[in-house]
Write a protein that holds these residues in place. Structure first.
Motif, short mmCIF file in Angstrom:
data_model
loop_
_atom_site.label_atom_id
_atom_site.label_comp_id
_atom_site.label_asym_id
_atom_site.label_seq_id
_atom_site.Cartn_x
_atom_site.Cartn_y
_atom_site.Cartn_z
N GLU A 3 132.77 67.69 10.33
CA GLU A 3 134.11 67.51 11.04
C GLU A 3 134.28 66.19 12.05
O GLU A 3 133.27 65.96 12.59
CB GLU A 3 134.58 68.72 11.70
CG GLU A 3 134.46 69.86 10.69
CD GLU A 3 135.75 69.76 9.77
OE1 GLU A 3 136.69 69.16 10.40
OE2 GLU A 3 135.54 70.28 8.57
N PRO A 4 135.36 65.47 12.20
CA PRO A 4 135.57 64.31 13.18
C PRO A 4 135.21 65.15 14.60
O PRO A 4 135.49 66.16 14.94
CB PRO A 4 136.96 64.31 12.96
CG PRO A 4 137.33 64.51 11.53
CD PRO A 4 136.68 65.92 11.32
N ILE A 5 134.71 64.21 15.35
CA ILE A 5 134.54 64.52 16.62
C ILE A 5 136.07 64.13 17.57
O ILE A 5 136.88 63.60 16.75
CB ILE A 5 133.47 63.74 17.47
CG1 ILE A 5 134.07 62.00 17.35
CG2 ILE A 5 132.20 63.83 16.85
CD1 ILE A 5 133.13 61.32 18.04
N GLU A 6 136.11 65.11 18.69
CA GLU A 6 137.23 65.13 19.15
C GLU A 6 137.52 63.49 19.79
O GLU A 6 136.79 63.28 20.51
CB GLU A 6 137.39 65.98 20.47
CG GLU A 6 138.63 66.46 21.01
CD GLU A 6 138.84 67.42 21.90
OE1 GLU A 6 139.83 67.68 22.81
OE2 GLU A 6 137.76 68.07 22.14
N THR A 7 138.87 63.32 19.95
CA THR A 7 139.26 61.92 20.38
C THR A 7 140.64 61.97 21.00
O THR A 7 141.40 63.03 21.02
CB THR A 7 139.06 60.77 19.37
OG1 THR A 7 139.34 59.44 19.94
CG2 THR A 7 140.41 60.94 18.30
N ALA A 8 141.13 60.93 21.65
CA ALA A 8 142.38 60.99 22.06
C ALA A 8 143.42 60.89 21.17
O ALA A 8 143.34 60.42 20.10
CB ALA A 8 142.41 59.75 23.13
N PRO A 9 144.48 61.82 21.22
CA PRO A 9 145.60 61.60 20.37
C PRO A 9 146.43 60.38 20.17
O PRO A 9 147.08 60.24 19.14
CB PRO A 9 146.43 62.79 20.60
CG PRO A 9 146.14 63.03 21.99
CD PRO A 9 144.94 62.63 22.27
N HIS A 10 146.70 59.78 21.39
CA HIS A 10 147.51 58.60 21.50
C HIS A 10 146.83 57.62 22.16
O HIS A 10 146.08 57.58 23.10
CB HIS A 10 148.72 58.94 22.30
CG HIS A 10 149.56 60.03 21.54
ND1 HIS A 10 149.35 61.37 22.14
CD2 HIS A 10 150.36 60.22 20.51
CE1 HIS A 10 150.41 62.09 21.36
NE2 HIS A 10 150.97 61.50 20.38
N HIS A 11 147.22 56.50 22.03
CA HIS A 11 147.03 55.13 22.46
C HIS A 11 147.24 55.02 24.12
O HIS A 11 148.55 55.35 24.58
CB HIS A 11 147.65 54.01 21.97
CG HIS A 11 147.02 52.62 22.21
ND1 HIS A 11 147.26 51.80 23.28
CD2 HIS A 11 145.88 51.77 21.45
CE1 HIS A 11 146.35 50.75 23.48
NE2 HIS A 11 145.85 50.72 22.26
N PHE A 12 146.48 54.89 24.91
CA PHE A 12 146.59 55.03 26.51
C PHE A 12 147.78 53.81 26.90
O PHE A 12 148.35 54.24 27.75
CB PHE A 12 145.11 54.68 27.13
CG PHE A 12 145.37 54.93 28.54
CD1 PHE A 12 145.46 56.23 29.24
CD2 PHE A 12 145.41 53.83 29.47
CE1 PHE A 12 145.46 56.23 30.51
CE2 PHE A 12 145.47 53.90 31.00
CZ PHE A 12 145.58 55.32 31.52
N VAL A 13 147.75 52.85 26.49
CA VAL A 13 148.58 51.81 26.76
C VAL A 13 150.10 51.75 25.90
O VAL A 13 151.05 51.98 26.77
CB VAL A 13 148.08 50.21 26.32
CG1 VAL A 13 149.08 49.28 26.77
CG2 VAL A 13 146.70 50.18 27.15
N SER A 14 150.16 52.16 24.90
CA SER A 14 151.24 51.99 24.01
C SER A 14 151.96 53.42 23.78
O SER A 14 153.21 53.33 23.60
CB SER A 14 151.12 51.50 22.59
OG SER A 14 150.48 52.18 21.72
#
Length: 217
Positions: A25-36
């Motif tokens: 399974e993929p590791i957890e990451t941010a759902p959205h780009h912090f800048v855009s």
């Protein structure tokens, strides 16, 4: 002898037998780009293309691409290795085969792939083998991971063009950049996404050769 063995391990790609097992399974990451604010994962808007570059620390590399006109979103992650869904610490062990990489989702009608290649070659040193500056290891190697046959042809051509430019400028180094199709891109953990924007005081940077990529005639 211990230090020599450690250096050799860090700068030598692991075999399939040596590679860490990873996880399904993929590791957890941010759902959205912090800048855009755009989603980091597909689906992306129609007409977008993807490029993938490894050029040292992804925290320094990613910020070179997200400000470009025509870039939709960027993401920090891992590419070119053997271990499925690796973690940051696993990648740093040099036992996954991955390089720290940046995925660039861009609109080819507004930004040419050649322009991305030019930025890649100019903003790091592609003649350094398995390292960038003081960052040593396979994880910091120079690589272009292509997402279609046209990119593969352009990347190989760009490597040859920039080698000629280096020779013409009196640079003695030979380009060691790996060029290969992208098998998989694994997003890094949330705290690594757009790290330079989250941590504006960070001095992490890449150093190029000082030789410009030739302008297309």
């Amino acid at each position: 002898m211990f230090l020599v063995e450690m250096f050799q391990r860090k700068t030598t790609m692991p075999t399939p037998q040596e590679a860490l097992a990873g996880r399904p399974e993929p590791i957890e990451t941010a759902p959205h780009h912090f800048v855009s604010g755009w989603p980091l994962k597909p689906p992306f808007p129609e007409g977008m293309d993807c490029a993938c570059f490894a050029m040292g620390r992804f925290s320094a590399a990613e910020k070179l691409f997200w400000p470009l006109e025509g870039v939709h979103v960027t993401a920090a992650g891992y590419a070119g290795g053997l271990t499925p869904n690796p973690t940051y610490q696993e990648v740093l062990s040099s036992l996954t085969g991955h390089a720290q990489a940046v995925l660039v989702v861009f609109d080819p009608a507004r930004l040419a792939y050649r322009d991305l290649l030019a930025r890649f070659f100019e903003r790091h040193d592609p003649t350094q083998s398995m390292r960038q500056g003081n960052d040593i290891g396979t994880v910091f190697r120079s690589a272009i991971f292509t997402t279609n046959p046209e990119q593969l042809d352009q990347a190989n051509a760009a490597r040859a063009i920039y080698q000629q430019a280096l020779v013409g400028a009196g640079h003695s180094g030979r380009i060691v950049t790996e060029v290969a199709p992208l098998a998989a891109f694994y997003h890094a953990e949330a705290n690594h996404q757009q790290h330079a924007a989250r941590n504006p005081g960070d001095q992490s940077a890449l150093k190029g050769t000082g030789v410009a990529f030739p302008v297309a005639s």
